[in-house]
Design a protein around this motif. Structure first.
Motif, short mmCIF file in Angstrom:
data_model
loop_
_atom_site.label_atom_id
_atom_site.label_comp_id
_atom_site.label_asym_id
_atom_site.label_seq_id
_atom_site.Cartn_x
_atom_site.Cartn_y
_atom_site.Cartn_z
N GLN A 144 0.83 -1.20 0.00
CA GLN A 144 0.00 0.00 0.00
C GLN A 144 0.87 1.25 0.00
N GLN A 145 1.95 1.20 0.79
CA GLN A 145 2.85 2.34 0.84
C GLN A 145 3.49 2.59 -0.52
N ARG A 146 3.82 1.49 -1.22
CA ARG A 146 4.42 1.65 -2.55
C ARG A 146 3.42 2.24 -3.54
N VAL A 147 2.14 1.86 -3.39
CA VAL A 147 1.11 2.44 -4.26
C VAL A 147 1.04 3.96 -4.01
N PHE A 148 1.10 4.34 -2.75
CA PHE A 148 1.07 5.77 -2.41
C PHE A 148 2.26 6.50 -3.03
N LEU A 149 3.42 5.86 -2.97
CA LEU A 149 4.62 6.50 -3.52
C LEU A 149 4.52 6.60 -5.04
N ALA A 150 3.99 5.54 -5.67
CA ALA A 150 3.81 5.57 -7.12
C ALA A 150 2.87 6.71 -7.51
N ARG A 151 1.85 6.91 -6.69
CA ARG A 151 0.90 7.98 -6.95
C ARG A 151 1.58 9.34 -6.88
N ALA A 152 2.51 9.49 -5.91
CA ALA A 152 3.24 10.74 -5.82
C ALA A 152 4.16 10.92 -7.02
N LEU A 153 4.74 9.79 -7.51
CA LEU A 153 5.66 9.88 -8.65
C LEU A 153 4.96 10.40 -9.90
N VAL A 154 3.74 9.92 -10.18
CA VAL A 154 3.06 10.36 -11.40
C VAL A 154 2.72 11.84 -11.36
N GLN A 155 2.66 12.40 -10.15
CA GLN A 155 2.35 13.83 -10.07
C GLN A 155 3.49 14.67 -10.64
N GLN A 156 4.68 14.08 -10.76
CA GLN A 156 5.85 14.78 -11.28
C GLN A 156 6.03 16.13 -10.62
N ALA A 157 6.00 16.11 -9.30
CA ALA A 157 6.19 17.35 -8.56
C ALA A 157 7.69 17.68 -8.51
N ALA A 171 11.26 -5.14 4.50
CA ALA A 171 12.59 -4.73 4.05
C ALA A 171 12.60 -4.44 2.55
N ALA A 172 11.88 -5.24 1.75
CA ALA A 172 11.87 -5.04 0.30
C ALA A 172 11.27 -3.67 -0.03
N THR A 173 10.18 -3.33 0.69
CA THR A 173 9.54 -2.05 0.44
C THR A 173 10.46 -0.90 0.83
N GLU A 174 11.15 -1.07 1.95
CA GLU A 174 12.06 -0.03 2.39
C GLU A 174 13.13 0.22 1.34
N ARG A 175 13.68 -0.89 0.79
CA ARG A 175 14.69 -0.74 -0.26
C ARG A 175 14.11 -0.04 -1.48
N ALA A 176 12.92 -0.47 -1.91
CA ALA A 176 12.31 0.12 -3.10
C ALA A 176 12.05 1.62 -2.89
N ILE A 177 11.56 1.96 -1.70
CA ILE A 177 11.24 3.37 -1.43
C ILE A 177 12.52 4.20 -1.39
N MET A 178 13.54 3.68 -0.70
CA MET A 178 14.77 4.46 -0.60
C MET A 178 15.46 4.61 -1.95
N ALA A 179 15.40 3.56 -2.79
CA ALA A 179 15.98 3.67 -4.13
C ALA A 179 15.27 4.78 -4.91
N THR A 180 13.94 4.83 -4.75
CA THR A 180 13.17 5.85 -5.45
C THR A 180 13.50 7.26 -4.95
N LEU A 181 13.64 7.38 -3.64
CA LEU A 181 13.98 8.69 -3.08
C LEU A 181 15.34 9.16 -3.59
N LYS A 182 16.30 8.23 -3.62
CA LYS A 182 17.64 8.58 -4.11
C LYS A 182 17.57 9.02 -5.56
N GLU A 183 16.74 8.30 -6.33
CA GLU A 183 16.59 8.61 -7.75
C GLU A 183 15.97 10.00 -7.94
N LEU A 184 14.94 10.28 -7.17
CA LEU A 184 14.31 11.60 -7.23
C LEU A 184 15.34 12.68 -6.92
#
Lengths: 253, 298
Positions: A144-157, A171-184
């Motif tokens: 669910q948290q990843r869905v929320f993050l994906a939703r923020a990504l499409v906003q292209q803020a 742990a997998a979600t934490e890695r995915a979220i942190m990778a995305t934050l680093k990428e942003l």
């Protein structure tokens, strides 16, 4: 800092009749990745909500890109705490992500195939493409948290606020979220995160803001993430294991 | 058309409009606003009558919308002054309803309005008040009103489908994307009001709550898709209305009462037997997320 992206001046806010935030002034550099840390009840979420006009501002002023919030809000993405919505709502993961685009779609129009593709791409980025058509109540907390993050990504803020995105996730979600934050962060976006795990602050964030009803300290992680600041922020609810701040645990949670 | 046919058409229209509106009442967690508004529209109708001195559909609709908006606004306002939400609802609607009751008994006299009628409705009288419309010809006034309201409700739900969805699921996100959440709230309260006013003559203020909430709550147990939930809810509304009419005719009892009772039966069947979120499905397929569990927990 002449080029700051967020400027908060003398902000205060209250819940009921208790003042929870006082005398808050700080500026955020563009392209920074900031952790907001502090004990329970320090006002971390309230600070975020007040800055985003979701909670009344008692005094003070907040500007983004030199503009008031109302004029800048389309460039700001907010990821609220997972518990802020009803996950039993009859909809699927892809649909929730598509909602991030509703502001761009405009009145009286339906999301087009292109919008759905953008949403699907964002889900894919979060490793959730297999769950696109899954009813949202059937997802785990991390998903669910990843869905929320994906939703923020499409906003292209240009600027993202995230309230405890790593709370209670696997742990997998934490890695995915942190990778995305680093990428942003690498493509120049600015991100503020309410964070609860002191052990990962050094690894994950380049800036840190210590908060306990007012700002205790704010600056570069490698300069101000010290035992003294942690002790001052968390007060008595602290114990230091082995004297190293890598092993600091907050006992208040 | 025969009297019976008109009554069935009218009942079906009540079930359909209420079923559609009810879905968003459930999803926005404002189900009890239906109860509040169904009572306060009485005040709106009475005032409309006092101003125009006739029982006309359009004046009643305007009065009802205003009363609904005033209710929604006052509830919101009292809540912002730190009165609990449910308490402020209870205070506002009973007070406005009481004013309506007092006005009926003091100022309106023996006109078409009376309290008994307002609470229970009387669908059997509907075929007696007809008007003549172009193309359709002679049609009961209440039925014509319901048709118009149904088209209005359908139009607004389709036109603002994605806005209803996002403001119901995550009003915070909606606001940050520039969607006027409060305008949508009051627009929705207006839809609830017109639906209630139009259903008033047929089923009355109390039974309209059953028609608004129960079919939607039943549909919620059958599906995970919003569009399907809307269709199912409308369908359950129509089924309950028609079945309720025949049961009432068969055992010679109140039509609105047996319509409302039928919605309860539909809910009970859904609650137990729905393959998705019903009670039995959990025993048959253990581990499936049951919505019932969640409902009880709240």
């Amino acid at each position: 800092m002449g080029n700051s992206i967020i400027k908060v001046e003398d902000l205060s806010a209250s819940y009921r009749k208790n003042t929870v935030l006082e005398d808050i002034s700080f500026e955020v550099e563009p392209g920074s990745l900031t952790a907001i840390v502090g004990p329970n009840g320090a006002g971390k979420s309230t600070l975020m909500k007040t800055m985003l006009d979701l909670h009344p501002l008692l005094t003070g002023n907040v500007t983004y890109f030199g503009l008031p919030f109302q004029k800048a809000k389309k460039r700001i993405g907010y990821v609220p705490q997972r518990g802020s919505v009803d996950w039993d709502f009859p909809t699927d993961a892809l649909d929730v992500v598509t909602m991030g685009l509703y502001g761009k779609i405009g009145w009286l129009k339906r999301p087009s195939k292109k919008h759905r593709e953008l949403a699907f791409e964002a889900l894919k980025k979060m490793g959730m493409e297999d769950y696109a058509n899954r009813q949202i109540s059937q997802l785990s907390g991390g998903q669910q948290q990843r869905v929320f993050l994906a939703r923020a990504l499409v906003q292209q803020a240009d600027l993202y606020f995230m309230d405890e995105p790593l709370a209670g996730v696997d742990a997998a979600t934490e890695r995915a979220i942190m990778a995305t934050l680093k990428e942003l962060n690498e493509i120049g976006k600015t991100v503020l995160v309410v964070h609860h795990d002191l052990q990962t602050v050094m690894d994950y964030f380049d800036h840190v803001l210590f908060l306990n009803r007012t700002i205790i300290s704010h600056g570069k992680t490698n300069e101000i993430f010290t035992k003294e600041n942690i002790a001052q922020t968390y007060g008595g609810n602290m114990r230091l294991i082995g004297g190293e701040f890598q092993h600091v645990v907050s006992t208040s949670e | 058309m025969t009297y019976t046919a008109w009554i069935i058409v009218t009942a079906a229209l009540v079930g359909l409009s209420c079923g559609l509106v009810g879905v968003f009442l459930i999803l926005r967690k404002t189900a009890m606003m239906a109860d509040a508004i169904s009572h306060t529209v009485l005040l709106g109708i009475v005032i409309a009558f006092l101003v125009t001195r006739e029982v006309s559909g359009s004046a009643m609709l305007v009065g009802g919308i205003l009363a609904g908006l005033v209710t929604a606004f006052l509830v919101q306002w009292l809540h912002s002054l730190r009165v609990q939400h449910d308490a402020s609802m209870g205070i506002v609607f009973t007070t406005l309803f009481a004013i309506g009751v007092i006005l009926i008994s003091t100022s309106v006299g023996n006109a078409h309005l009376d309290v008994q009628h307002a609470l229970m409705g009387e669908i059997t009288f509907i075929p007696f008040h007809t008007i003549t419309l172009p193309v359709i010809g002679q049609i009961p006034q209440a039925t014509a009103l319901l048709m118009i309201v149904f088209l209005v409700v359908l139009f607004f739900i389709i036109a603002f489908y994605k806005e209803w969805k996002i403001t119901s699921f995550d009003p915070t996100l909606a606001a940050s994307l520039g969607i006027p959440v409060m305008v949508m709230h009051y627009l929705f309260m207006s839809l609830v009001s017109v639906t209630t006013v139009a259903s008033f003559d047929s089923v009355g203020a109390i039974m309209v709550v059953a028609m608004l909430i129960t079919p939607a709550a039943s549909a919620y147990l059958w599906t995970d898709k919003l569009a399907v939930m809307l269709v199912l809810s409308g369908f359950f509304g129509v089924i309950s209305a028609v079945a309720g009419f025949y049961v009432a005719a068969w055992i010679d009892t109140s039509i609105s009462g047996s319509m409302a009772f039928a919605t309860g039966i539909v809910f009970l069947v859904s609650f137990i037997g729905s393959p998705k979120h019903g009670l039995l499905s959990k025993y048959i397929r253990p581990g499936v997320h049951g919505r019932i569990v969640w409902r009880v927990k709240r």
